[in-house]
Motif scaffolding. Structure first.
Motif, PDB file in Angstrom:
ATOM      1  N   ARG A  81       4.643   5.105  -5.640  1.00 15.06           N
ATOM      2  CA  ARG A  81       4.913   4.937  -7.072  1.00 15.06           C
ATOM      3  C   ARG A  81       3.981   5.815  -7.905  1.00 15.06           C
ATOM      4  O   ARG A  81       4.415   6.465  -8.863  1.00 15.06           O
ATOM      5  CB  ARG A  81       4.758   3.468  -7.485  1.00 15.06           C
ATOM      6  N   LEU A  82       2.711   5.836  -7.548  1.00 15.88           N
ATOM      7  CA  LEU A  82       1.775   6.695  -8.269  1.00 15.88           C
ATOM      8  C   LEU A  82       2.160   8.163  -8.117  1.00 15.88           C
ATOM      9  O   LEU A  82       2.135   8.933  -9.083  1.00 15.88           O
ATOM     10  CB  LEU A  82       0.354   6.462  -7.763  1.00 15.88           C
ATOM     11  N   GLY A  83       2.523   8.535  -6.891  1.00 22.02           N
ATOM     12  CA  GLY A  83       2.924   9.911  -6.646  1.00 22.02           C
ATOM     13  C   GLY A  83       4.163  10.331  -7.407  1.00 22.02           C
ATOM     14  O   GLY A  83       4.352  11.501  -7.746  1.00 22.02           O
ATOM     15  N   ALA A  84       5.037   9.339  -7.684  1.00 20.47           N
ATOM     16  CA  ALA A  84       6.274   9.623  -8.416  1.00 20.47           C
ATOM     17  C   ALA A  84       6.088   9.505  -9.928  1.00 20.47           C
ATOM     18  O   ALA A  84       7.052   9.679 -10.685  1.00 20.47           O
ATOM     19  CB  ALA A  84       7.373   8.672  -7.956  1.00 20.47           C
TER      20      ALA A  84
ATOM     21  N   GLU B 168       0.830  -1.209   0.000  1.00 24.77           N
ATOM     22  CA  GLU B 168       0.000   0.000   0.000  1.00 24.77           C
ATOM     23  C   GLU B 168       0.868   1.263   0.000  1.00 24.77           C
ATOM     24  O   GLU B 168       0.629   2.192  -0.786  1.00 24.77           O
ATOM     25  CB  GLU B 168      -0.922  -0.014   1.227  1.00 24.77           C
ATOM     26  N   ARG B 169       1.872   1.307   0.877  1.00 25.91           N
ATOM     27  CA  ARG B 169       2.728   2.487   0.967  1.00 25.91           C
ATOM     28  C   ARG B 169       3.513   2.730  -0.320  1.00 25.91           C
ATOM     29  O   ARG B 169       3.574   3.837  -0.839  1.00 25.91           O
ATOM     30  CB  ARG B 169       3.700   2.345   2.150  1.00 25.91           C
TER      31      ARG B 169
ATOM     32  N   TYR C 201       4.913   6.688 -11.620  1.00 26.71           N
ATOM     33  CA  TYR C 201       5.033   5.342 -12.181  1.00 26.71           C
ATOM     34  C   TYR C 201       3.639   4.741 -12.330  1.00 26.71           C
ATOM     35  O   TYR C 201       2.888   4.636 -11.361  1.00 26.71           O
ATOM     36  CB  TYR C 201       5.885   4.449 -11.285  1.00 26.71           C
ATOM     37  N   ALA C 202       3.298   4.334 -13.549  1.00 27.82           N
ATOM     38  CA  ALA C 202       1.948   3.840 -13.819  1.00 27.82           C
ATOM     39  C   ALA C 202       1.748   2.421 -13.313  1.00 27.82           C
ATOM     40  O   ALA C 202       0.647   2.041 -12.901  1.00 27.82           O
ATOM     41  CB  ALA C 202       1.654   3.911 -15.319  1.00 27.82           C
ATOM     42  N   ASP C 203       2.792   1.615 -13.352  1.00 32.20           N
ATOM     43  CA  ASP C 203       2.676   0.197 -13.002  1.00 32.20           C
ATOM     44  C   ASP C 203       2.869   0.015 -11.499  1.00 32.20           C
ATOM     45  O   ASP C 203       3.987   0.038 -10.992  1.00 32.20           O
ATOM     46  CB  ASP C 203       3.728  -0.612 -13.768  1.00 32.20           C
ATOM     47  N   VAL C 204       1.751  -0.166 -10.783  1.00 30.69           N
ATOM     48  CA  VAL C 204       1.842  -0.330  -9.325  1.00 30.69           C
ATOM     49  C   VAL C 204       1.931  -1.804  -8.938  1.00 30.69           C
ATOM     50  O   VAL C 204       1.901  -2.133  -7.756  1.00 30.69           O
ATOM     51  CB  VAL C 204       0.642   0.329  -8.618  1.00 30.69           C
ATOM     52  N   SER C 205       2.013  -2.719  -9.943  1.00 32.21           N
ATOM     53  CA  SER C 205       2.157  -4.143  -9.622  1.00 32.21           C
ATOM     54  C   SER C 205       3.556  -4.470  -9.150  1.00 32.21           C
ATOM     55  O   SER C 205       3.785  -5.500  -8.509  1.00 32.21           O
ATOM     56  CB  SER C 205       1.825  -4.995 -10.852  1.00 32.21           C
ATOM     57  N   LYS C 206       4.503  -3.615  -9.470  1.00 28.03           N
ATOM     58  CA  LYS C 206       5.883  -3.822  -9.035  1.00 28.03           C
ATOM     59  C   LYS C 206       6.085  -3.152  -7.692  1.00 28.03           C
ATOM     60  O   LYS C 206       5.431  -2.154  -7.379  1.00 28.03           O
ATOM     61  CB  LYS C 206       6.854  -3.256 -10.066  1.00 28.03           C
TER      62      LYS C 206
END
Length: 371
Positions: A316-319, A310-311, A321-326
Motif C-alpha cells: 500500500r505504501l509503495g502504491a 506486513e506484505r 496509499y497513506a492509510d496502512v490501517s486498511k
C-alpha cells in the motif's frame, strides 16, 4: 437445473479470478434456491478424490428434499492461471479433462453429474464452438452433463448426453448488491448456517461467501484464493488468503494482470480497494484432534494474517496509499468438536489476535442428530 446455470453464469459474468470463487458462487445459488444447508458440501471426499461441489438432495416440485447419498455432483473448470485462461491448460485438444472421470465414478453410483466451464474472456476465450462440441462428446461418453459459458455472451450452452446442445438465455435483472456493506454483517447469518458437526473448512468458506452475499456484499466484491503479486516468495507459488472482500473499484477483476498483460498488474487497484482479508480454520475431524492442536492451528492462521498485514502494508505504501490501517484482518474459527475450547485457551487466542489487530471470531458448530 438450467435456471440455476442461467443465474450463476449471469452473476459471475464479470468475475476473473480463482476457480474456487466459482464453486462458492454456485453454492450460494443452491442455497438461495432452497437446498438445505446440511445437504451441500464443497471438496466432497470420494475415495482419494475430491469433488468440487456435491448436493445430497433432489428437487421435487418447488422443494429440495434431503437424501443420504450424493444426488448431484459438480466439477468446475475456469479461472485465471497467472496470465492464462485455466481452460487452456486443463482441457486437451480432444476435449478431455481428467475431472470428467472423477464425475463418471459418481455417475455410475446414480448421481447426476455436471462438468461446468466458465471461459474468462479477459484472458482470451479458450473453447471454440468446435472444441465445445468435443468437450460435450467426452462428457456424454461418461454420462456427464456439460454446461458452458463464454463471458460476454447473452446465453450459456447446456449439453446433456443423448441430446443436442441447447442455448439457454442468461437470467435477466440479476441483483448486484454493491455498496458500503461491512463484512461483519455476515456473522449472524453465518452462525445460523453452522449446524453440522462434519462441516469442512471449504464448506465453511462457502457459507461465509453466502452470508456475505445475503448481507449485501455483491459478487464482484468477493474472491476466494486471491493472487497478489506482492505475495510472491521467490517461486512460482503465491500465498493466497481464504477470502477477500473488496470495494466497488475492482469490479470482479481479481486476477494478477489486466487482460493477461504482465505490463498491467492489478495489485494497485486490488490493494487499494481491499476491505477485509479473512482466514478460516475448521476441522471436520475435530473430534479426533486435540483442543491444543486445534488452537495451535488457529494461532498459526492469526500469524498468517500478521504476515499479510506486513506484505499488504508495504505494498500500500509503495502504491501511494497513506492509510496502512486498511484492510481489516479477520480470523474465523469454527469448532467442530463436541465441547468448546477451554475459556483460558480462547482468552489466549483472543489476546494473540488483539495484540496483532486481528478481528477474532470463534463459532461453535451445533451438533444435531444427523451429524
Amino acid at each position: 437445473m438450467d435456471y440455476l446455470f442461467a443465474r450463476f453464469f449471469a452473476d459471475t459474468a464479470a468475475v476473473c479470478g480463482h476457480e474456487k470463487t466459482l464453486h462458492a458462487n454456485f453454492m450460494h445459488q443452491l442455497l438461495m434456491d432452497g437446498v438445505p444447508r446440511d445437504c451441500i458440501a464443497r471438496e466432497h471426499a470420494d475415495g482419494d478424490k475430491r469433488i468440487d461441489l456435491v448436493v445430497h438432495a433432489n428437487r421435487s416440485g418447488d422443494r429440495w428434499l434431503a437424501r443420504d447419498d450424493a444426488v448431484v455432483a459438480f466439477e468446475f473448470k475456469g479461472g485465471a492461471y497467472n496470465v492464462r485462461n485455466a481452460l487452456h491448460d486443463t482441457i486437451d485438444s480432444e476435449g478431455y479433462c481428467a475431472d470428467m472421470d472423477k464425475l463418471a465414478t459418481l455417475r455410475r453410483q446414480g448421481a447426476e453429474a455436471w462438468f461446468v466451464c466458465v471461459d474468462m474472456a479477459e484472458l482470451g476465450l479458450a473453447l471454440s464452438p468446435r472444441q465445445q462440441q468435443r468437450v460435450a462428446g467426452q462428457c456424454a461418453r461418461r454420462g456427464v452433463h456439460f454446461a458452458y459459458y463464454a463471458q460476454g455472451a447473452d446465453h450459456c450452452v447446456i449439453a446433456r448426453p443423448g441430446t443436442k446442445p441447447v442455448d439457454v438465455a442468461l437470467a435477466c435483472g440479476m441483483v448486484r448488491n454493491e455498496g458500503p456493506v461491512r463484512w461483519q454483517d455476515c456473522l449472524p447469518e453465518l452462525a445460523s448456517l453452522l449446524n453440522r458437526a462434519d462441516v469442512t473448512e471449504d464448506t465453511v468458506t462457502g457459507f461465509i461467501y453466502h452470508a456475505l452475499q445475503r448481507a449485501g456484499v455483491g459478487t464482484n466484491r468477493l474472491s476466494l484464493e486471491t493472487y497478489f503479486n506482492c505475495a510472491a516468495q521467490g517461486t512460482r507459488m503465491h500465498q493466497r488468503p481464504d477470502l477477500c472482500v473488496f470495494g466497488d473499484r475492482v469490479g470482479g477483476r481479481f486476477n494478477l494482470y489486466r487482460s493477461g498483460d504482465r505490463r498491467r498488474p492489478n495489485d494497485g487497484i486490488k490493494i487499494g480497494d481491499l476491505q477485509a482479508v479473512i482466514e478460516v480454520k475448521s476441522s471436520a475431524n475435530a473430534r479426533r484432534v486435540s483442543a491444543a492442536a486445534f488452537a495451535k492451528k488457529i494461532a498459526a492462521d492469526i500469524d498468517k494474517l500478521v504476515w499479510w498485514r506486513e506484505r499488504l502494508g508495504q505494498a500500500r505504501l509503495g502504491a501511494g496509499y497513506a492509510d496502512v490501517s486498511k484492510p481489516d484482518y479477520v480470523m474465523i474459527a469454527v469448532d467442530n468438536s463436541q465441547s468448546s475450547l477451554a475459556p483460558s485457551t480462547l482468552d489466549d487466542l483472543r489476546h494473540h489476535a488483539a495484540k496483532n489487530s486481528v478481528h477474532f471470531h470463534y463459532l461453535k458448530v451445533a451438533h444435531n442428530e444427523k451429524a
